[in-house]
Design a protein around this motif. Structure first.
Motif, PDB file in Angstrom:
ATOM      1  N   GLY A 120      16.764  17.289  -4.619  1.00  0.00           N
ATOM      2  CA  GLY A 120      15.735  18.130  -4.041  1.00  0.00           C
ATOM      3  C   GLY A 120      14.553  17.350  -3.485  1.00  0.00           C
ATOM      4  O   GLY A 120      14.576  16.126  -3.371  1.00  0.00           O
ATOM      5  N   GLN A 121      13.539  18.121  -3.100  1.00  0.00           N
ATOM      6  CA  GLN A 121      12.308  17.538  -2.586  1.00  0.00           C
ATOM      7  C   GLN A 121      11.216  17.684  -3.637  1.00  0.00           C
ATOM      8  O   GLN A 121      11.125  18.703  -4.305  1.00  0.00           O
ATOM      9  CB  GLN A 121      11.890  18.260  -1.304  1.00  0.00           C
ATOM     10  CG  GLN A 121      12.939  18.130  -0.210  1.00  0.00           C
ATOM     11  CD  GLN A 121      12.604  18.976   1.014  1.00  0.00           C
ATOM     12  OE1 GLN A 121      11.746  19.851   0.959  1.00  0.00           O
ATOM     13  NE2 GLN A 121      13.296  18.708   2.109  1.00  0.00           N
ATOM     14  N   THR A 122      10.411  16.653  -3.787  1.00  0.00           N
ATOM     15  CA  THR A 122       9.342  16.661  -4.789  1.00  0.00           C
ATOM     16  C   THR A 122       7.998  16.485  -4.099  1.00  0.00           C
ATOM     17  O   THR A 122       7.830  15.578  -3.280  1.00  0.00           O
ATOM     18  CB  THR A 122       9.533  15.512  -5.806  1.00  0.00           C
ATOM     19  OG1 THR A 122      10.844  15.569  -6.339  1.00  0.00           O
ATOM     20  CG2 THR A 122       8.510  15.605  -6.932  1.00  0.00           C
ATOM     21  N   ILE A 123       7.061  17.402  -4.414  1.00  0.00           N
ATOM     22  CA  ILE A 123       5.687  17.244  -3.958  1.00  0.00           C
ATOM     23  C   ILE A 123       4.810  17.164  -5.200  1.00  0.00           C
ATOM     24  O   ILE A 123       4.986  17.953  -6.139  1.00  0.00           O
ATOM     25  CB  ILE A 123       5.242  18.434  -3.089  1.00  0.00           C
ATOM     26  CG1 ILE A 123       6.085  18.497  -1.823  1.00  0.00           C
ATOM     27  CG2 ILE A 123       3.762  18.320  -2.728  1.00  0.00           C
ATOM     28  CD1 ILE A 123       5.750  19.683  -0.933  1.00  0.00           C
ATOM     29  N   VAL A 124       3.903  16.189  -5.229  1.00  0.00           N
ATOM     30  CA  VAL A 124       3.016  16.085  -6.387  1.00  0.00           C
ATOM     31  C   VAL A 124       1.584  15.859  -5.912  1.00  0.00           C
ATOM     32  O   VAL A 124       1.316  15.008  -5.062  1.00  0.00           O
ATOM     33  CB  VAL A 124       3.485  14.979  -7.362  1.00  0.00           C
ATOM     34  CG1 VAL A 124       3.563  13.626  -6.688  1.00  0.00           C
ATOM     35  CG2 VAL A 124       2.576  14.919  -8.594  1.00  0.00           C
ATOM     36  N   LEU A 125       0.703  16.676  -6.443  1.00  0.00           N
ATOM     37  CA  LEU A 125      -0.733  16.546  -6.208  1.00  0.00           C
ATOM     38  C   LEU A 125      -1.354  16.020  -7.492  1.00  0.00           C
ATOM     39  O   LEU A 125      -1.077  16.538  -8.576  1.00  0.00           O
ATOM     40  CB  LEU A 125      -1.327  17.915  -5.866  1.00  0.00           C
ATOM     41  CG  LEU A 125      -2.849  17.972  -5.668  1.00  0.00           C
ATOM     42  CD1 LEU A 125      -3.254  17.270  -4.371  1.00  0.00           C
ATOM     43  CD2 LEU A 125      -3.333  19.424  -5.641  1.00  0.00           C
ATOM     44  N   TYR A 126      -2.154  14.965  -7.398  1.00  0.00           N
ATOM     45  CA  TYR A 126      -2.655  14.335  -8.618  1.00  0.00           C
ATOM     46  C   TYR A 126      -4.049  13.794  -8.401  1.00  0.00           C
ATOM     47  O   TYR A 126      -4.490  13.613  -7.259  1.00  0.00           O
ATOM     48  CB  TYR A 126      -1.706  13.229  -9.084  1.00  0.00           C
ATOM     49  CG  TYR A 126      -1.543  12.098  -8.100  1.00  0.00           C
ATOM     50  CD1 TYR A 126      -0.663  12.201  -7.022  1.00  0.00           C
ATOM     51  CD2 TYR A 126      -2.279  10.915  -8.229  1.00  0.00           C
ATOM     52  CE1 TYR A 126      -0.517  11.176  -6.110  1.00  0.00           C
ATOM     53  CE2 TYR A 126      -2.136   9.879  -7.317  1.00  0.00           C
ATOM     54  CZ  TYR A 126      -1.255  10.018  -6.258  1.00  0.00           C
ATOM     55  OH  TYR A 126      -1.118   9.013  -5.346  1.00  0.00           O
ATOM     56  N   GLY A 127      -4.749  13.544  -9.507  1.00  0.00           N
ATOM     57  CA  GLY A 127      -6.094  13.023  -9.391  1.00  0.00           C
ATOM     58  C   GLY A 127      -6.533  12.295 -10.645  1.00  0.00           C
ATOM     59  O   GLY A 127      -5.944  12.455 -11.724  1.00  0.00           O
ATOM     60  N   ASP A 128      -7.533  11.455 -10.477  1.00  0.00           N
ATOM     61  CA  ASP A 128      -8.108  10.685 -11.578  1.00  0.00           C
ATOM     62  C   ASP A 128      -9.618  10.928 -11.591  1.00  0.00           C
ATOM     63  O   ASP A 128     -10.261  10.953 -10.534  1.00  0.00           O
ATOM     64  CB  ASP A 128      -7.840   9.189 -11.364  1.00  0.00           C
ATOM     65  CG  ASP A 128      -6.367   8.893 -11.174  1.00  0.00           C
ATOM     66  OD1 ASP A 128      -5.590   9.142 -12.102  1.00  0.00           O
ATOM     67  OD2 ASP A 128      -5.985   8.456 -10.068  1.00  0.00           O
ATOM     68  N   TYR A 129     -10.186  11.086 -12.787  1.00  0.00           N
ATOM     69  CA  TYR A 129     -11.610  11.359 -12.876  1.00  0.00           C
ATOM     70  C   TYR A 129     -12.198  10.641 -14.084  1.00  0.00           C
ATOM     71  O   TYR A 129     -11.699  10.789 -15.209  1.00  0.00           O
ATOM     72  CB  TYR A 129     -11.866  12.869 -12.983  1.00  0.00           C
ATOM     73  CG  TYR A 129     -13.323  13.222 -12.897  1.00  0.00           C
ATOM     74  CD1 TYR A 129     -13.997  13.149 -11.664  1.00  0.00           C
ATOM     75  CD2 TYR A 129     -14.039  13.621 -14.023  1.00  0.00           C
ATOM     76  CE1 TYR A 129     -15.348  13.460 -11.580  1.00  0.00           C
ATOM     77  CE2 TYR A 129     -15.378  13.930 -13.942  1.00  0.00           C
ATOM     78  CZ  TYR A 129     -16.042  13.846 -12.717  1.00  0.00           C
ATOM     79  OH  TYR A 129     -17.369  14.136 -12.643  1.00  0.00           O
ATOM     80  N   GLU A 130     -13.238   9.845 -13.838  1.00  0.00           N
ATOM     81  CA  GLU A 130     -13.878   9.100 -14.929  1.00  0.00           C
ATOM     82  C   GLU A 130     -14.891  10.015 -15.593  1.00  0.00           C
ATOM     83  O   GLU A 130     -16.007  10.188 -15.084  1.00  0.00           O
ATOM     84  CB  GLU A 130     -14.545   7.843 -14.359  1.00  0.00           C
ATOM     85  CG  GLU A 130     -14.790   6.757 -15.392  1.00  0.00           C
ATOM     86  CD  GLU A 130     -15.285   5.468 -14.751  1.00  0.00           C
ATOM     87  OE1 GLU A 130     -14.668   4.415 -14.956  1.00  0.00           O
ATOM     88  OE2 GLU A 130     -16.299   5.523 -14.020  1.00  0.00           O
ATOM     89  N   VAL A 131     -14.514  10.585 -16.736  1.00  0.00           N
ATOM     90  CA  VAL A 131     -15.380  11.586 -17.386  1.00  0.00           C
ATOM     91  C   VAL A 131     -16.528  10.940 -18.137  1.00  0.00           C
ATOM     92  O   VAL A 131     -17.546  11.573 -18.391  1.00  0.00           O
ATOM     93  CB  VAL A 131     -14.570  12.474 -18.357  1.00  0.00           C
ATOM     94  CG1 VAL A 131     -13.609  13.355 -17.573  1.00  0.00           C
ATOM     95  CG2 VAL A 131     -13.830  11.634 -19.393  1.00  0.00           C
ATOM     96  N   ALA A 132     -16.349   9.693 -18.531  1.00  0.00           N
ATOM     97  CA  ALA A 132     -17.393   8.957 -19.234  1.00  0.00           C
ATOM     98  C   ALA A 132     -17.105   7.485 -19.004  1.00  0.00           C
ATOM     99  O   ALA A 132     -16.006   7.127 -18.595  1.00  0.00           O
ATOM    100  CB  ALA A 132     -17.368   9.296 -20.731  1.00  0.00           C
TER     101      ALA A 132
END
Lengths: 287, 287, 287
Positions: A217-229
């Motif tokens: 199949g086809q894979t779509i991925v939305l992702y993110g990184d966030y420095e909380v501290a």
């Protein structure tokens, strides 16, 4: 190399060959040591080779991988043997991974060749890779023959390109006859945007493994990184894959890392296309 | 250790176990890393040991050889285990070799023991070697028991002597029960003359492997090296072997090396006793 | 690591699988190289891992052991994987050993887990150990699961404590389900007294392996070390074990070591519970 250890939890891990139920939780360990040797000629050409020692929990002994050799000059590197492949080296292809063990349901679902840390399945495998790097950009092509002593197998060919421009990183790759399976062709394209003046960012990957030979199949991925501290980064992804055998087409994961300076604590929880949860937590150090 | 990679061509390479025709051309790679450990006592006695990591194309993993240990003082070295053997260590016995892979039809045609880079065929093999070096001369004796746990096998015994006097190098060796085969006795004698003030030279080797246990005939090889330009050396040999199974009794080879300073390009073409041609070309670097 | 080589003599060594009589005398070699990797965080926490390369005579290749990983801070060390076990780490448990190969009939007669230099018998073995050291004292606990992927095996648990006070060293240990055998519980207690201002001393060890699951009896060993001349130490022991299968309940051994500074010559003669004599002599060096 690096070392890591921690706990790996997999809901409904299943059964072993003897029919015993596998424990959902187990201790996960990996120790990876790259043994490099190199020399430089008077003309500034670099020659070298690499062997990898790697131990994973579940192995009876530390594996001593097949080797690759390389020659490098002016940004151009040619390697021969157990080479890194272009598709596996695409800059963003694993970027949605979370946790200690660096996993993501947004990764490619099927197989393709990469540097093999374990023993080859086929002794006579041979690879060649060419990479060219210039300010902000990298292009690479690789070729793997599953058995170079005879004809008749399908040989894997892959290419990739990476480019960074201001706060945007772009990555694309293509592989033909992935893992030596005829007509198992795959496509990847991804982008990552880093917010100016921060380590926070967001990315989007698309992987097409929908060939008849592969059917992943086809894979779509939305992702993110966030420095909380300070020292602490949260990462998350949501992935969609349209493979017929999925229980659900949506998977997601969230992970956290705490930097110890030379080592980090990491953990993650993910829910997969089989509607089961997996999680990990532990420590990793680089040396 | 060293690394090398290139192309290896063998006319009519033959067929594999499955009956598939083997490719005449293949990519050749080797990565060799010697792992040495040593210490010196207050009296100036050196103790040490060696294990070799070696990967050749066609292996599924890098081999980690059996080890030898040694003690050395005042030019006398005693080694135990997976030792270098005297016959294999004769200074000129491989001197007619050409090309990247260092091969010659002027080499010994049959088997004898040497340091084993791969796994032992017989776990219980044990060797002992004694070498004495003094200005310009080296003598060595070695003993290999194919299975030291029981009696009854034939044990290999070999001796060699090397001597350099002005521009002349002399080398001789003898092995009894070569490779543990009873009555497979072999003789070697060789000489090399270096032209004064140059790196050019000419050599002559004679190897007798004509015992009934071996039947590899007698081999005579005349060879030479000539520096045709700075950094560039041509080498050639012509060999004669009188084994009954030969298609022809004459073989020859020519090779070239171009020194890169820390690495070299090398290539060769040879024609063997089976009237087939083999050739190689590639690069080797030492580290 | 270290290397050693010498002669190992065993009266009536017995027969191999093929029914051939084994030689009483053989050449003994061992080369051990520990490959360590480590790093320290900014907070002073140490992380690391170890793999061992070891070759013994009789092996076809050098073994590359399974790995362990550790984290250490303020005297507390936690290790995971192919860990050292508490019972095997008791400070005095091997102290009666003599000779090159470091053997004693005063050692434990049955099995328990330890760091495994060879391949695991069971791939999925997993261990965890915790050690705490503070001036003069060390306590340690370890846990080995023969197969962490499934339930149902007996897991080994062991603890030990070591304490040094002036000229007296004390050591005690306990193991439950030794080597994964249910109810194979063992106890050890030992003491060693060093004469003030000398390297001479005397020790007493007691090991109980008399469980129904093990039936190795109780072992008491009285042993001592005496420096007869500078660099030269004699050691001896007399051991008693009450196992039913013994030919005799008394065994003894005597050994000598001569220090070369960085290496030593050592030899020993022992007589075992089977009334046979074993002896060794050779050299060992550390690096």
């Amino acid at each position: 190399g690096y070392g890591r250890f921690g706990v790996d939890y997999q809901e409904d891990r299943g059964f072993n060959d003897a029919g015993d139920e596998l424990s959902d939780a187990k201790i996960e360990t990996r120790l990876r040591m790259n043994i490099d040797a190199s020399t430089s000629t008077d003309q500034g050409v670099d020659f070298g080779g690499r062997v990898r020692l790697q131990y994973n929990d579940g192995d009876s002994e530390t594996n001593v991988s097949a080797a690759y050799l390389y020659v490098s000059a002016n940004g151009l590197t040619v390697s021969v043997g157990n080479v890194n492949t272009a598709f596996d080296s695409a800059g963003l292809i694993y970027e949605s991974e979370v946790g200690l063990i660096s996993r993501s349901y947004g990764n490619a679902q099927g197989d393709f060749y990469a540097f093999d840390s374990d023993a080859y399945d086929n002794n006579n495998r041979m690879g060649v890779a060419v990479e060219y790097e210039i300010a902000g950009a990298s292009i690479m092509a690789s070729y793997i023959d599953p058995d170079q002593t005879t004809d008749g197998q399908s040989e894997e060919f892959s290419i990739k390109a990476d480019y960074t421009w201001n706060n945007i990183a772009l990555s694309a790759a293509y592989v033909q006859n992935a893992a030596g399976t005829e007509d198992a062709d795959k496509y990847f394209i991804g982008a990552y945007y880093t917010m100016a003046g921060t380590n926070n960012g967001i990315g989007l990957n698309y992987i097409d493994e929908d060939s008849d030979a592969d059917n992943q199949g086809q894979t779509i991925v939305l992702y993110g990184d966030y420095e909380v501290a300070p020292m602490t980064t949260l990462s998350a992804y949501i992935a969609n894959n349209d493979r017929d055998s999925n229980e659900t087409d949506n998977a997601f994961g969230i992970g956290a890392k705490y930097d110890l300076g030379g080592a980090y604590l990491a953990g993650s929880i993910e829910r997969g296309y089989d509607e089961n949860v997996r999680a990990d937590m532990g420590v990793r150090f680089d040396f």
